[in-house]
Design an enzyme around this catalytic site. Structure first.
Site, PDB file in Angstrom:
ATOM      1  N   SER A  58       0.848  -1.196   0.000  1.00 49.24           N
ATOM      2  CA  SER A  58       0.000   0.000   0.000  1.00 49.24           C
ATOM      3  C   SER A  58       0.875   1.234   0.000  1.00 49.24           C
ATOM      4  O   SER A  58       2.007   1.223   0.523  1.00 49.24           O
ATOM      5  CB  SER A  58      -0.894   0.019   1.242  1.00 49.24           C
ATOM      6  OG  SER A  58      -1.558   1.264   1.379  1.00 49.24           O
ATOM      7  N   TYR A  99      -2.018  -0.871  10.174  1.00 52.03           N
ATOM      8  CA  TYR A  99      -1.981  -1.122   8.728  1.00 52.03           C
ATOM      9  C   TYR A  99      -0.719  -0.520   8.123  1.00 52.03           C
ATOM     10  O   TYR A  99      -0.004  -1.165   7.349  1.00 52.03           O
ATOM     11  CB  TYR A  99      -3.228  -0.512   8.091  1.00 52.03           C
ATOM     12  CG  TYR A  99      -3.355  -0.726   6.603  1.00 52.03           C
ATOM     13  CD1 TYR A  99      -3.879  -1.911   6.101  1.00 52.03           C
ATOM     14  CD2 TYR A  99      -2.979   0.275   5.705  1.00 52.03           C
ATOM     15  CE1 TYR A  99      -4.010  -2.101   4.741  1.00 52.03           C
ATOM     16  CE2 TYR A  99      -3.110   0.089   4.343  1.00 52.03           C
ATOM     17  CZ  TYR A  99      -3.630  -1.103   3.858  1.00 52.03           C
ATOM     18  OH  TYR A  99      -3.761  -1.290   2.499  1.00 52.03           O
ATOM     19  N   LYS A 134       2.164  -2.993   6.507  1.00 52.37           N
ATOM     20  CA  LYS A 134       2.381  -2.890   5.065  1.00 52.37           C
ATOM     21  C   LYS A 134       3.822  -2.455   4.761  1.00 52.37           C
ATOM     22  O   LYS A 134       4.415  -2.879   3.759  1.00 52.37           O
ATOM     23  CB  LYS A 134       1.381  -1.925   4.446  1.00 52.37           C
ATOM     24  CG  LYS A 134      -0.036  -2.485   4.352  1.00 52.37           C
ATOM     25  CD  LYS A 134      -0.107  -3.703   3.444  1.00 52.37           C
ATOM     26  CE  LYS A 134      -1.541  -4.122   3.170  1.00 52.37           C
ATOM     27  NZ  LYS A 134      -1.660  -5.236   2.210  1.00 52.37           N
TER      28      LYS A 134
END
Length: 262
Positions: free
Chosen positions: A143, A156, A160
């Protein structure tokens, strides 16, 4: 353009919806056979049957939770039963919503298992299959948040970023086996999860979820729009092909101008 993917076998995690499903269709359109993994059996089976019929390829459904050892082992076994895999797309993942001060250890661990350890375990099991077949491709769907974090999902962002570094590290280890490893950092992609979230956030204020999504795009992307899963999938399919044979150990941004650094 013939991408040389006909007859290849591709494993795709999170392959029943959104980006994973779009990648599956893109590879199937090029003649690749599929092993699709997801947690929901009903939708997974339906998509596997549909894709196989539409493109004339083999599409195997493996119900599994890749955040667990058992889940990754099921995928590895399914690939082995079909002679091994040529392509691995580590796509399964989801956003988070917390603060660093409030998030418990258990949530950190759960996301690390989903975004990082799943990729580690699948690489350990499937890379040897690729080596026996003369090489292969491993792609990680990370991401833009790996390098340009959003404030409301620190777990997150961190996991990532770890996946992106794992991709780089793995590439240096497997290049000698003719296995190319790369990472893709997507920006705003209009997945069903984005639509669901937008509808929830606007339910009490008139339900203009499309307007909400446009405001997100206006704020973050120079292109002022979300990308489609198919637009992102096109890039994944290219990276799977020999047309990208000199692409090794890199991270590519597909973000509509969202990245603000060089």
């Amino acid at each position: 353009m013939d991408l040389g993917l006909k007859g290849k076998t591709a494993v795709i995690t999170g392959g029943s919806v959104g980006i994973g499903l779009a990648i599956a269709e893109g590879l199937a359109a090029e003649g690749a056979n599929l092993i699709l993994s997801a947690r929901g059996r009903e939708r997974l089976d339906a998509e596997a049957v549909r894709i196989a019929a539409k493109y004339g390829v083999s599409a195997t459904a493996v119900e599994s939770d890749v955040a667990t050892v058992e889940g990754t082992e099921a995928i590895i076994a399914a690939a082995a039963e079909r002679g091994g895999a040529d392509i691995l797309i580590n796509n399964a993942g989801t956003g988070s919503n917390e603060t660093v001060m409030e998030a418990p250890d258990e949530k950190w661990q759960a996301y690390f298992d989903l975004h990082v350890m799943a990729a580690v375990r699948l690489a350990r099991g499937i890379a040897p299959q690729m080596k026996k077949r003369g090489g292969g491709v491993i792609l990680h769907n990370a991401s833009i948040c790996a390098v340009q974090p959003l404030w409301y999902e620190p777990i997150y962002n961190v996991t990532k970023a770890a996946l992106m570094m794992f991709s780089k590290t793995l590439s240096t280890e497997l290049v000698k086996d003719k296995i190319r490893v790369n990472c893709v950092n997507a920006g705003l992609i209009l997945t069903p999860d984005w639509i669901k979230t937008a509808k929830q956030l606007t339910a009490a204020t008139g339900g203009d979820w499309e307007g909400y999504l446009q405001s997100v795009a206006d704020e973050h992307a120079s292109s002022k729009r979300f990308g489609t899963p198919e637009e992102l999938a096109n890039f994944f399919v290219f990276l799977c092909s020999d047309r990208s044979s000199y692409s090794i150990g890199s991270t590519y941004f597909v973000d509509g101008g969202m990245l603000k650094t060089v």
